[in-house]
Scaffold this active site. Sequence first.
Site, short mmCIF file in Angstrom:
data_model
loop_
_atom_site.label_atom_id
_atom_site.label_comp_id
_atom_site.label_asym_id
_atom_site.label_seq_id
_atom_site.Cartn_x
_atom_site.Cartn_y
_atom_site.Cartn_z
CD GLU A 1 -57.71 -13.24 30.31
OE1 GLU A 1 -58.98 -13.60 30.67
OE2 GLU A 1 -57.29 -11.97 30.35
CG HIS B 1 -70.05 -16.47 49.44
ND1 HIS B 1 -69.67 -15.82 50.53
CD2 HIS B 1 -69.03 -16.31 48.42
CE1 HIS B 1 -68.82 -14.95 50.18
NE2 HIS B 1 -68.18 -15.20 49.09
CB VAL C 1 -62.34 -8.94 21.99
CG1 VAL C 1 -63.46 -8.30 21.20
CG2 VAL C 1 -62.34 -10.27 22.21
NE ARG D 1 -65.66 -7.25 46.46
CZ ARG D 1 -65.04 -6.53 47.23
NH1 ARG D 1 -64.65 -5.17 46.53
NH2 ARG D 1 -64.58 -6.98 48.35
CB SER E 1 -68.93 -11.61 46.22
OG SER E 1 -69.11 -12.19 47.25
CB CYS F 1 -40.33 -23.33 46.15
SG CYS F 1 -41.16 -22.45 47.38
CB CYS G 1 -38.17 -16.37 51.11
SG CYS G 1 -38.17 -17.28 49.40
CB CYS H 1 -37.41 -20.25 44.48
SG CYS H 1 -38.78 -19.60 44.74
#
Lengths: 418, 593
Positions: free
Chosen positions: B135, B153, B277, B419, B446, B512, B549, B554
């Site tokens: 990735e 869906h 890549v 998308r 989707s 937090c 916030c 935090c």
Amino acid sequence: MIKADVTIIGGGPAGLAAAIEADKNGAKVLLIEREARLGGILKQCIHDGFGLVRFGERLTGPEYAERFMQEFNERNIEAKTLTFVTQIDRTGEGYTLTLVSRDGMHKVLTKTIILATGCRERTAKQVFIHGTRPAGVFTAGTAQNFVNLCGVMPTQKCVILGSGDIGLIMARRLTLEGAKVLGVYELQPTPSGLTRNIHQCLHDYNIPLYLSHTVTRVFGHDRLTAVEVAQVDENKKPIDSTRQIIECDSLILSVGLIPENELAETLDIKIDPNTKGPVCDQNLQTMLKGVYSCGNALHVNDLVDFVSESGETAGRNAAAWTPKKRLFASLFPGDGVAYVVPQKMDLTDENQKAIVYFRSKKVFTKSSLQVIVNGVSVYEKKYNHLRPPEMERIEIDFAGFDLKAGDTVTLKIKEGEA
Amino acid sequence: MLKRAKKSDKIILTVIIFWCVRKMNIKKLQKRLDEKFPGIKVREEDGCRFVTGELDDWDKIVKACSMCVSKDKNVHVVNDIVFTGKADAPMRVPAQTDNTLDGKRPDVLVIGGGISGATILRELSRWNVDALLVEKEADLAMHASGRNDGEIHPGVDLAKGSLKQHYVLLGNQMFPALSDALDVPFDRCGQYACFTQNALKGFVTLYALKRKYIDGCKETYIISGKKLRKKEPNLNKEFKFALYNPTAGCICPYGLTIACAENAVQNGAEVSLNTAVLGMTVENGKITSVQTNKGTLYPHIVINAAGVFSEEIAKMAKDRFYSIHPRRGTNSILDKKAGKLLGSIASVKQLELHTHTKGGGLLHTAHGNILAGPDAVETNEKENFATTPTSINTVFTKQKVTAPDLTERDIITYFTGVRAPDFEEDFVIEKGRKTKNLIHCAAIQSPGLTTAPAVARDVARMAIDILQAEKLVLRNEKFTPVRKAPPRLAEMPVSQRNRMIKENPDYGEIVCRCEEISKGEIIDTLNAPICVPTVDGIKKRVRPGMGRCQGGFCSPLVAQIIAEHQGIPLEEVTKSGDKAFLLFGKTKGGEEL
């Protein structure tokens, strides 16, 4: 199970003052603080100017907090730090608090609660800034935390949006630390911060202030690379021809503070839409019996001196709390007034003297504040200047006004009479 | 009943899907192109329709290519039109280069750490194969999978015959078990498509019947406006009826992606983040090597799950037979205070003819916020995630019809995703056409989150089949489908929480305040199978900074915990990876302290 008469949530200036005053009045007090140390936001406010009203001295934030902490410690008031309130339940005449801390979960049974939870900053998305989401967008308070508490620099070259006091303070602070502050941009036609801060933080350091301007867009995929600024028209809409891109590495936001009332909301405590804090009576008791509010959780103050004062009012009254039915007259902001605290007068209370805080909606010169009871003006005070950034404080004794339950008291500003 | 439904099918086809594929030979098509887009040429070759020419308007390119879509499902449009407008920026690649992956010979290389790649990797980890996922971003689910609404869906909007429809029905059913196994909350909250015009009721009823009895979306019902308001009292009082789809649900899309990848890693697969890549060597119809910023790899099989960049990967692999046209969408998240607006998914339905999205809506997310969105805007920019006021306005104008109490004032944040559809508006899930050791899992849009687990099963099977032709591949006997998320202390009963804190006091230190997250939970994520030591990485996993916030209080604390855990100075902690640095070194007096 820990037992207390008065439990204070928040160990900043309001909570410390409330704790001391409740202790002075003979209550068994417990103070709960989320962070490791007491002092609240004052810990990171290392600039001076605190305590002018109260002590007649220019103290730094930590120095101001220290005076209260000293007394707090001398009185041996119990404090639980690094402790977080997760839940409040009603139990008989009082409340049960559920606490979480490094030594586990604890319950506190308390007669009264003082909410001294302070406020939080509005964020970039709340003022609808668009564009990318890079590193380098900080609220002024977060930037202040990094610089003053962590000793690290969040920026070398920045634009500040909003002329709120923390933004102004940070403009100076960052400049002193060697960063370049390219300008402070303010949406309103007048500054949002105190006049003294405009002079001491901007003018003295040649930092330009652009009124009626805003930041419309942020650029940069990883780290912020630029912002787009524009002048706004009278409807606060950006004027296209004035759009301009400014290269910088950070956008620092000082676009307003909002009282923190998440706990109050879980108790369904009535909130004033004008202050965003709980509706309170002259003793700073909220509409829920035995629960008090003070400091910036009640309404956003500009001077810590008044935060402490409201803490003391809440502390003193919480210590003396007894269950009874209250009867109210209501205070409302009228013409020219943005908000009024308290919003209620409890007519069953012996004390009919109220410290009333208010802010004007806009800048007024040579004007007067009038207090109207059932349509009749009962009190008037003249002002040379009234400005929204500057909170005003008056003391009114309502005893002589023959208030009855359900009566309305309106505060309004009359222009041009001095 | 069946006969009636078939009749309705015809009506629907003629009324709504008029833009749909039509039989037209290339000559006729060219004639039409000449009329509308002079200079644009189309030719059919190698089972593709290549569209060429030059245009300065991206929308025209999309329209021209969409016109060229073939009725034959195997024939894809390949967009070779030169865009003379503002070119897209080059693909963003990580700053770091090293040789940590150099010379590796994985059985399967998965390109892309979105929901597709992560679910595929998990399926592969059921087998005794060396599977590696790369990735290019510093975390998983950084593009479409981290920037969508999280709806599972029901498949009610799709007709039989597409891959989307095939997989949506299969995928939807897999979520309860997947959610249990991976410890990712899934709420089958149901969905309401709401209508203001009673006149449409007959038409929608026929539509529902067709979906039910012909297309196989078994659970879909027409309910009255009264019943709708009983279930969701804050929806528009003007709604006359609604199409109710009880199988719809919500899940955290990036949470699921991370969980799948973590589970795969637990089972022996590898994930390499910050790994882009950059090129491939293809010899005799086979990918022989893959160049990355971390060295050259020699995989047996490559799976292309590269989202908006899948066409680029296909091109590198000399197997480009489809084109991606990026489509932007913006979602807004509302404060949890507004969470009571609705407990499910709802949207007003208007008859929209020219749209390939589900039209957006209001969702009660798995975390209890309301999400509003998304819109759909064609764009040539694959990685421009900037938001605009227009997108928010479009969504809110529409969704205020759904729920009149909806207000922009409750927005705590908004974000844009892109998308990756092709012009056929269907998925590309198949082995390479020219390159033998390649599998495409591309054009996933989707309902790609819903379909992912079902698609992954098939894609992994394809990969295993190819491998098995060469060698014996056995099942991974040690495979466990179960992955535990860091404990959520705030959701535990007091006694259990107390016990946990006694064992690990860090669970008692709240960092937090908005989401009530402890230091212990943050440290847990840093010790997870995939450690992403960035402020955003922590935020995605355990949510500090997701509240009202937005990290104001935090983020310095989270940065300090990361620095301490990783043994690095505070100023080296980043927001979201190398180039997204937070700080510029110490203050003037900082060193002595």
